[in-house]
Design a protein around this motif. Structure first.
Motif, PDB file in Angstrom:
ATOM      1  N   LEU A 160       9.741  20.588   4.236  1.00  0.00           N
ATOM      2  CA  LEU A 160       8.274  20.574   4.272  1.00  0.00           C
ATOM      3  C   LEU A 160       7.796  19.958   5.581  1.00  0.00           C
ATOM      4  N   PRO A 161       6.666  20.434   6.097  1.00  0.00           N
ATOM      5  CA  PRO A 161       6.131  19.825   7.316  1.00  0.00           C
ATOM      6  C   PRO A 161       5.717  18.366   7.077  1.00  0.00           C
ATOM      7  N   THR A 162       5.509  18.002   5.799  1.00  0.00           N
ATOM      8  CA  THR A 162       5.064  16.645   5.472  1.00  0.00           C
ATOM      9  C   THR A 162       6.215  15.654   5.385  1.00  0.00           C
ATOM     10  N   GLY A 163       7.460  16.100   5.626  1.00  0.00           N
ATOM     11  CA  GLY A 163       8.593  15.178   5.658  1.00  0.00           C
ATOM     12  C   GLY A 163       9.280  15.017   4.314  1.00  0.00           C
ATOM     13  N   GLY A 164      10.211  14.063   4.261  1.00  0.00           N
ATOM     14  CA  GLY A 164      10.942  13.812   3.019  1.00  0.00           C
ATOM     15  C   GLY A 164      12.243  14.593   2.935  1.00  0.00           C
ATOM     16  N   GLY A 165      12.480  15.460   3.933  1.00  0.00           N
ATOM     17  CA  GLY A 165      13.760  16.168   4.005  1.00  0.00           C
ATOM     18  C   GLY A 165      13.960  17.137   2.852  1.00  0.00           C
ATOM     19  N   ALA A 166      15.232  17.416   2.584  1.00  0.00           N
ATOM     20  CA  ALA A 166      15.589  18.421   1.592  1.00  0.00           C
ATOM     21  C   ALA A 166      15.155  18.015   0.186  1.00  0.00           C
ATOM     22  N   GLY A 167      15.240  16.720  -0.121  1.00  0.00           N
ATOM     23  CA  GLY A 167      14.889  16.248  -1.464  1.00  0.00           C
ATOM     24  C   GLY A 167      13.435  16.516  -1.795  1.00  0.00           C
TER      25      GLY A 167
ATOM     26  N   PRO B 186       7.259  27.017  -0.867  1.00  0.00           N
ATOM     27  CA  PRO B 186       7.476  26.763  -2.283  1.00  0.00           C
ATOM     28  C   PRO B 186       6.680  27.750  -3.126  1.00  0.00           C
ATOM     29  N   SER B 187       7.368  28.468  -3.974  1.00  0.00           N
ATOM     30  CA  SER B 187       6.697  29.451  -4.818  1.00  0.00           C
ATOM     31  C   SER B 187       7.536  29.667  -6.061  1.00  0.00           C
ATOM     32  N   SER B 188       6.930  30.280  -7.077  1.00  0.00           N
ATOM     33  CA  SER B 188       7.645  30.474  -8.331  1.00  0.00           C
ATOM     34  C   SER B 188       8.737  31.526  -8.148  1.00  0.00           C
ATOM     35  N   GLY B 189       9.664  31.554  -9.086  1.00  0.00           N
ATOM     36  CA  GLY B 189      10.756  32.519  -9.007  1.00  0.00           C
ATOM     37  C   GLY B 189      12.093  31.862  -9.283  1.00  0.00           C
ATOM     38  N   ILE B 190      13.137  32.605  -8.979  1.00  0.00           N
ATOM     39  CA  ILE B 190      14.493  32.136  -9.286  1.00  0.00           C
ATOM     40  C   ILE B 190      14.806  30.790  -8.637  1.00  0.00           C
ATOM     41  N   ARG B 191      14.469  30.676  -7.352  1.00  0.00           N
ATOM     42  CA  ARG B 191      14.828  29.434  -6.651  1.00  0.00           C
ATOM     43  C   ARG B 191      14.095  28.230  -7.237  1.00  0.00           C
ATOM     44  N   ALA B 192      12.819  28.413  -7.586  1.00  0.00           N
ATOM     45  CA  ALA B 192      12.040  27.324  -8.185  1.00  0.00           C
ATOM     46  C   ALA B 192      12.626  26.941  -9.542  1.00  0.00           C
ATOM     47  N   ASP B 193      12.996  27.952 -10.341  1.00  0.00           N
ATOM     48  CA  ASP B 193      13.525  27.658 -11.677  1.00  0.00           C
ATOM     49  C   ASP B 193      14.868  26.940 -11.593  1.00  0.00           C
ATOM     50  N   ILE B 194      15.716  27.336 -10.642  1.00  0.00           N
ATOM     51  CA  ILE B 194      17.005  26.644 -10.477  1.00  0.00           C
ATOM     52  C   ILE B 194      16.770  25.215  -9.979  1.00  0.00           C
ATOM     53  N   ALA B 195      15.844  25.070  -9.030  1.00  0.00           N
ATOM     54  CA  ALA B 195      15.523  23.732  -8.512  1.00  0.00           C
ATOM     55  C   ALA B 195      15.075  22.823  -9.645  1.00  0.00           C
ATOM     56  N   ARG B 196      14.205  23.359 -10.517  1.00  0.00           N
ATOM     57  CA  ARG B 196      13.723  22.502 -11.593  1.00  0.00           C
ATOM     58  C   ARG B 196      14.833  22.162 -12.581  1.00  0.00           C
ATOM     59  N   ALA B 197      15.678  23.144 -12.888  1.00  0.00           N
ATOM     60  CA  ALA B 197      16.760  22.880 -13.837  1.00  0.00           C
ATOM     61  C   ALA B 197      17.679  21.780 -13.301  1.00  0.00           C
TER      62      ALA B 197
ATOM     63  N   ALA C 279      11.563  18.787  -0.404  1.00  0.00           N
ATOM     64  CA  ALA C 279      11.397  20.246  -0.505  1.00  0.00           C
ATOM     65  C   ALA C 279      11.787  20.704  -1.899  1.00  0.00           C
ATOM     66  N   LEU C 280      12.927  20.192  -2.396  1.00  0.00           N
ATOM     67  CA  LEU C 280      13.382  20.595  -3.730  1.00  0.00           C
ATOM     68  C   LEU C 280      12.337  20.217  -4.794  1.00  0.00           C
ATOM     69  N   GLU C 281      11.758  19.025  -4.649  1.00  0.00           N
ATOM     70  CA  GLU C 281      10.740  18.611  -5.629  1.00  0.00           C
ATOM     71  C   GLU C 281       9.564  19.589  -5.631  1.00  0.00           C
ATOM     72  N   GLN C 282       9.119  20.027  -4.439  1.00  0.00           N
ATOM     73  CA  GLN C 282       7.985  20.943  -4.359  1.00  0.00           C
ATOM     74  C   GLN C 282       8.302  22.297  -4.964  1.00  0.00           C
ATOM     75  N   TRP C 283       9.499  22.824  -4.690  1.00  0.00           N
ATOM     76  CA  TRP C 283       9.900  24.106  -5.293  1.00  0.00           C
ATOM     77  C   TRP C 283       9.959  23.956  -6.800  1.00  0.00           C
ATOM     78  N   ALA C 284      10.543  22.862  -7.274  1.00  0.00           N
ATOM     79  CA  ALA C 284      10.674  22.648  -8.719  1.00  0.00           C
ATOM     80  C   ALA C 284       9.304  22.619  -9.389  1.00  0.00           C
ATOM     81  N   ALA C 285       8.304  22.108  -8.649  1.00  0.00           N
ATOM     82  CA  ALA C 285       6.953  22.021  -9.211  1.00  0.00           C
ATOM     83  C   ALA C 285       6.362  23.419  -9.439  1.00  0.00           C
ATOM     84  N   HIS C 286       6.910  24.432  -8.745  1.00  0.00           N
ATOM     85  CA  HIS C 286       6.415  25.802  -8.902  1.00  0.00           C
ATOM     86  C   HIS C 286       7.163  26.588  -9.979  1.00  0.00           C
TER      87      HIS C 286
END
Ligand code: KG4
Ligand code: ZN
Length: 352
Positions: free
Chosen positions: A167-174, A242-253, A176-183
Motif C-alpha cells: 500500500l502507498p500508506t506503508g506497513g509493508g506486506a502485512g 485491494p478488491s474482492s475475489g479469490i485473493r481477498a478470500d484466501i487472505a482473510r482465511a 497489504a494483506l489486511e486490506q485485501w482481507a477486508a475486501h
C-alpha cells in the motif's frame, strides 16, 4: 589488507574535535570547534555549559569530518570509533537497552493509563512472536514463543504468494494483506486450520505458537488452484488494488487462522498466569508491527476483556521498531539507577 580508518572524538574539555585518521598515518580530516565564546562570558569553563556545547557541536563536526575525509558509507569505511574516556569532563551515563524490553515498555510511554507491573505482552513482528510476563525492569518471563516462523514473517510470505502489492500508506506486506482481507466476501470458500489446535492440552505446546504450517497450507492451496484452474487464477491476478475475489478470500482465511491462533494463546497464557502462577496482570499489552492489525487488536481486546483486563497498544509508528522506545527504556532504567559501565559490550544473543 587495506589500511584501517578510525574516527576519533575528543570532548574532554572545551574543544569539540573530530578526526578521521588511517593506519598508514594519514589525517584524512580534522574538525575542531572551540567553545571559547561560551566560556569567555563566564570567565572559565562551566562543565554543564561545556557538555551542552559539545552535544550541539558534535553532529555537525562528525558530518563535516566524514565529508572532508570523503567517507560516503561510514558503515563500511570506518573500522572503529575512538573516544576520550578521561581525564576531563565526565561523559553522560550510558544505558544499554534490550530491544524486546523496549517493545514491552513502550505503552508506559504512550498510553493515557500507563501499564503498571505486572502485565502481559504479546510482541508480534517480522522477527519475533512472544508472550511475555513483565513483573519489573529486567524481570520478564517468556511464557510462550513461536516454534518456527514469526507471525509477521508468515503475513509477509502469504502476501507474496498472493502477489499483493504494497500500500502507498506503508506497513509493508502485512498491511497489504489486511486490506485485501477486508475486501473478502466469502464468494470463494476456503478456510485454513488454526495451528496447534489439537495440542492445546499438552503442556509443552499449550502456550507456544507455530505459523509455518499455516503458511505452507496457503502455499499448497494456491499451487493447487494455479494448476487446477489457471484461468480463474490469472483472472484473480488482474487486480492491482485491494478488491474482492479469490485473493481477498484466501487472505482473510489466512488472517482468521493466524489471529485466532494468537488470541487463543493469549487466552491460555492469561489463564495460566492467573490460576497457576497466581499473578494478576494489571492489563494486556500488544506491540510489534503485527499489532497494527485492526482485526488482531479487536480480538485481543475481547480476550483481555474476558479476564476483566484492558488492552494497551501503542500507536502503529511506535509499535514497529523505533528509537523512542529505546530512549524511554533508557529513562526507566536511569530512574532505577540501572546505568551501565562505559565498557558496554554488544550482545548478539541476549536472553530477556
Ligand atoms: O516490528 P516491525 O516493524 O519490524 C520487525 O520485524 O522487527 O514488524 C514488521 C512486521 C512485518 O512482518 C509486517 O508485515 C507486519 O509487521 N505488519 C503487519 C501489519 N503491519 C505490519 N502484519 C499484519 N497486519 C498489519 N496491519
Ligand atoms: Zn522489534
Amino acid at each position: 589488507d587495506r589500511p584501517w580508518t578510525v574516527i576519533g572524538i575528543e570532548t574532554s574539555c572545551d574543544d569539540t574535535s573530530v578526526a578521521v585518521v588511517t593506519s598508514d598515518r594519514r589525517v584524512r580530516a580534522l574538525v575542531t570547534r572551540h567553545q571559547t565564546k561560551q566560556h569567555e562570558a563566564t570567565g572559565g569553563i562551566v562543565p554543564t555549559a561545556a557538555a551542552i556545547a559539545h552535544s550541539m557541536a558534535l553532529p555537525g563536526a562528525i558530518r563535516e569530518a566524514l565529508e572532508t575525509a570523503g567517507i560516503r558509507n561510514a558503515c563500511e569505511e570506518i573500522d572503529a570509533v575512538a573516544v576520550t574516556r578521561g581525564p576531563g569532563l565526565a561523559p553522560k551515563p550510558l544505558v544499554g537497552v534490550h530491544h524486546m524490553e523496549a517493545h514491552a515498555l513502550t505503552p508506559r510511554l504512550t498510553q493515557e493509563a500507563p501499564p503498571e507491573f505486572p502485565f502481559l505482552s504479546l510482541l508480534a513482528s517480522g522477527g519475533h512472536t512472544l508472550l511475555l510476563l513483565s513483573e519489573g525492569l529486567s524481570r520478564h518471563t517468556i511464557l510462550g514463543t513461536t516454534l518456527d516462523d514469526a507471525v509477521g514473517e508468515a503475513f509477509d510470505k502469504v502476501a507474496r504468494t498472493l502477489v499483493l502489492p504494497w500500500l502507498p500508506t506503508g506497513g509493508g506486506a502485512g498491511a497489504a494483506l489486511e486490506q485485501w482481507a477486508a475486501h473478502a466476501t466469502g464468494g470463494y470458500a476456503v478456510t485454513f486450520p488454526v495451528p496447534m489446535r489439537d495440542g492445546r492440552d499438552k503442556p509443552a505446546s499449550r502456550l507456544n505458537m507455530s505459523f509455518s504450517g499455516l503458511k505452507t497450507s496457503v502455499f499448497r492451496h494456491v499451487q493447487t488452484l494455479q494448476e487446477s484452474d489457471p484461468a480463474a487464477w490469472s483472472a484473480a491476478m488482474a487486480s492491482t488494488e485491494p478488491s474482492s475475489g479469490i485473493r481477498a478470500d484466501i487472505a482473510r482465511a489466512f488472517q482468521d487462522a493466524a489471529v485466532t491462533h494468537l488470541a487463543d494463546r493469549l487466552d491460555c497464557v492469561l489463564a495460566e498466569t492467573i490460576t497457576v502462577r497466581k499473578v494478576h496482570p494489571t492489563c494486556v499489552v500488544a506491540a510489534g508491527g503485527v499489532a497494527a492489525n485492526q482485526v488482531l487488536r479487536a480480538r485481543l481486546g475481547d480476550v483481555a476483556g474476558k479476564y476483566g483486563l484492558r488492552i494497551e497498544i501503542p500507536p502503529p509508528r511506535l509499535c514497529t521498531d523505533n528509537a523512542a522506545m529505546i530512549a524511554w527504556t533508557g529513562i526507566e532504567r536511569l530512574r532505577a539507577g540501572l546505568v551501565d559501565p562505559w565498557a558496554l559490550d554488544y550482545v548478539p544473543k541476549w536472553p530477556l
